[in-house]
Design an enzyme around this catalytic site. Structure first.
Site, mmCIF file in Angstrom:
data_model
loop_
_atom_site.group_PDB
_atom_site.id
_atom_site.type_symbol
_atom_site.label_atom_id
_atom_site.label_comp_id
_atom_site.label_asym_id
_atom_site.label_seq_id
_atom_site.Cartn_x
_atom_site.Cartn_y
_atom_site.Cartn_z
ATOM 1 N N THR A 71 0.824 -1.205 0.000
ATOM 2 C CA THR A 71 0.000 0.000 0.000
ATOM 3 C C THR A 71 0.859 1.256 0.000
ATOM 4 O OG1 THR A 71 -1.754 -1.185 1.164
ATOM 5 C CG2 THR A 71 -1.840 1.221 1.227
ATOM 6 N N TYR A 95 5.024 -11.917 5.783
ATOM 7 C CA TYR A 95 3.867 -11.517 4.973
ATOM 8 C C TYR A 95 3.567 -12.620 3.973
ATOM 9 C CZ TYR A 95 0.940 -8.243 2.220
ATOM 10 O OH TYR A 95 -0.080 -7.625 1.555
ATOM 11 N N LYS A 99 1.475 -11.481 8.734
ATOM 12 C CA LYS A 99 0.383 -10.771 8.072
ATOM 13 C C LYS A 99 -0.201 -11.752 7.067
ATOM 14 C CE LYS A 99 -0.903 -6.872 5.143
ATOM 15 N NZ LYS A 99 -0.461 -5.723 4.313
ATOM 16 N N VAL A 140 -3.720 -5.691 9.747
ATOM 17 C CA VAL A 140 -2.926 -4.673 9.047
ATOM 18 C C VAL A 140 -3.776 -4.271 7.854
ATOM 19 C CG1 VAL A 140 -0.818 -4.135 7.797
ATOM 20 C CG2 VAL A 140 -0.724 -5.683 9.764
#
Length: 300
Positions: free
Chosen positions: A54, A142, A170, A210
């Site tokens: 992001t 992640y 995540k 998140v």
């Protein structure tokens, strides 16, 4: 009766995957980053993830990533942890970024699976261990196979959980069975990385989330966790459902969440700026639809 919260997670519960503001000319907007970070913390985020997907990490330089950490730290002080995205397709480069993030003042690093090369599980495990060994920072893995092409398999995560600095995941795997397998056999802190799964994962023992959508409705998403912790599971479910229109508009419209988040932030008068190529900004029609979804969520 309340739902007893799990032990305090390493980076808080309600984390925002913050966009990286740019000036109209495309340069890093450090003043905008400071203002946006302070706003997000004031609105209920208890952790910020910088330079994730992001945050347009593929198109920011190593120097910009460090500058961003320092700028945000100057704005929020020690009130919330800062997690710096350092994952790349190159182990050596990832190590360099982890060391730079530590020097810049990050509290942890987010490490995505190496993309495109699709390493087998033993190589993937070795990659994460080398990065975790390189600095003193705790590591959030992640798992997002839809982008990287490689799943961090549950058995790999279970082995990695034995590393003293690998503390969480995540999770964008869309594998509820695999997630619960790891949760049941490790102490890893799981964070929902897909906004539509915030409550579902929290209900089975995740630490929090998140979130990209938290750039624009941080209090709304935090309220889902707060309601669940207070024992109001029905209220938590209602709040999750009321956010789904905005989540779908931002995350399932065919545009990356970076694009939709920046379009909304700009429309709301908050620091964002343009996206960097190859991304392109949302058009007027799309932005109008996003604003309608935002208004419905905010009023719900």
């Amino acid at each position: 009766m309340t739902n007893a919260p799990s032990p305090a997670p390493p980076f808080g519960r309600a984390l925002c995957a913050m966009v990286t503001p740019f000036t109209e000319s495309g340069a890093l907007d450090l003043d905008g980053a400071r203002r946006l970070a302070a706003h997000l913390v004031a609105e209920g985020c208890d952790g910020l993830v910088l330079s994730g997907t992001t945050g347009e990490s593929p198109t920011t330089t190593d120097t910009e990533k460090s500058e961003l950490v320092r700028a945000v730290r100057s704005a929020v002080g020690d009130r919330v942890p800062l997690v710096a995205g350092v994952g790349t397709a190159d182990t050596r480069h990832t190590v360099e970024l982890a060391l730079a993030a530590e020097k810049a003042g990050a509290d942890g690093v987010l490490v995505v699976s190496p993309y495109y090369s699709r390493p087998p599980q033993d190589a993937l495990e070795a990659h994460f261990r080398e990065v975790a060994d390189a600095s003193g920072l705790p590591v959030l893995l992640y798992d997002i196979p839809g982008r990287t092409g490689t799943r961090i398999e549950p058995e790999t995560l279970i082995r990695l959980a034995g590393h003293p600095r690998i503390v969480g995941v995540k999770d964008c795997s869309y594998d509820l069975l695999g997630t619960q397998k790891v949760l049941s056999r490790t102490d890893l802190a799981y964070y929902a990385g897909c906004d539509e799964q915030i409550l579902a994962l929290y209900a089975v023992g995740a630490a929090g989330y998140v979130s990209t959508v938290a750039n624009v409705v941080p209090r709304r998403l935090r309220a889902v966790l707060d309601a669940f912790d207070a024992g109001d599971t029905g209220g938590a479910a209602l709040l999750q459902r009321r956010a789904m229109g905005l989540i779908e508009s931002m995350m399932a419209s065919g545009l990356p969440g970076t694009v939709t988040a920046k379009a909304l932030l700009a429309a709301l008068g908050l620091p964002a700026g343009p996206v960097r190529a190859p991304l392109r900004p949302a058009d007027r029609e799309t932005t109008d639809g996003l604003l309608a979804a935002y208004s419905a969520c905010a009023a719900g």
